[in-house]
Design a protein around this motif. Structure first.
Motif, PDB file in Angstrom:
ATOM      1  N   UNK A 107       0.824  -1.192   0.000  1.00 24.04           N
ATOM      2  CA  UNK A 107       0.000   0.000   0.000  1.00 24.04           C
ATOM      3  C   UNK A 107       0.871   1.260   0.000  1.00 24.04           C
ATOM      4  N   UNK A 108       1.934   1.227   0.791  1.00 23.24           N
ATOM      5  CA  UNK A 108       2.842   2.374   0.860  1.00 23.24           C
ATOM      6  C   UNK A 108       3.560   2.586  -0.467  1.00 23.24           C
ATOM      7  N   UNK A 109       3.871   1.480  -1.154  1.00 22.31           N
ATOM      8  CA  UNK A 109       4.512   1.578  -2.463  1.00 22.31           C
ATOM      9  C   UNK A 109       3.579   2.226  -3.483  1.00 22.31           C
ATOM     10  N   UNK A 110       2.287   1.954  -3.373  1.00 18.02           N
ATOM     11  CA  UNK A 110       1.318   2.546  -4.293  1.00 18.02           C
ATOM     12  C   UNK A 110       1.259   4.060  -4.129  1.00 18.02           C
ATOM     13  N   UNK A 111       1.297   4.522  -2.898  1.00 22.08           N
ATOM     14  CA  UNK A 111       1.259   5.959  -2.632  1.00 22.08           C
ATOM     15  C   UNK A 111       2.524   6.625  -3.157  1.00 22.08           C
TER      16      UNK A 111
END
Length: 104
Positions: free
Chosen positions: A1-5
Motif C-alpha cells: 500500500x505504501x509503495x502505491x502511494x
C-alpha cells in the motif's frame, strides 16, 4: 500500500516536471528538436550518473534538484547547438594545454 502511494506521488512529480520542461522549451527557440520528456530523462540520467542517491522524502527538494539539472542540461544543449551552428567541431582545448601555451 505504501509503495502505491509513493508510486502515485512519483508519477505526479514526473508529470509536473514534464509540464515545467515544456514551459522552459516554449520560452526558448522554436526550432529546438529536444522534447520535454527528453529533458526530464536527461536530467534523471545526469543525477543517476553522479552516484549520489536521491532522498525522496522531501519532494520539493527533489523537484528543485531536477529543475536545476534540467536547466543545466538545456543550457549545455543550446551551447553545443550554437557551437555547431558557428562551425565549431565541439572539441575543447584541454586545460593543461592552455596552461602550457600561456606559460610559453
Amino acid at each position: 500500500m505504501e509503495d502505491d502511494v509513493l508510486n502515485q506521488q512519483l508519477q505526479a512529480m514526473i508529470a509536473d516536471l514534464r509540464r515545467y520542461a515544456k514551459g522552459m522549451l516554449r520560452r526558448c527557440d522554436a526550432s529546438l528538436t529536444i522534447q520535454a520528456t527528453d529533458l526530464v530523462n536527461m536530467a534523471y540520467l545526469k543525477l543517476q550518473s553522479t552516484g549520489q542517491g536521491i532522498d525522496l522524502t522531501d519532494p520539493k527538494s527533489v523537484f528543485g534538484l531536477y529543475v536545476t539539472t534540467m536547466k543545466n542540461q538545456l543550457r549545455d544543449y543550446l551551447r553545443s547547438r550554437k557551437r555547431q551552428k558557428r562551425g565549431g567541431d565541439g572539441s575543447r582545448i584541454p586545460v593543461d594545454l592552455i596552461d602550457q601555451l600561456v606559460k610559453a
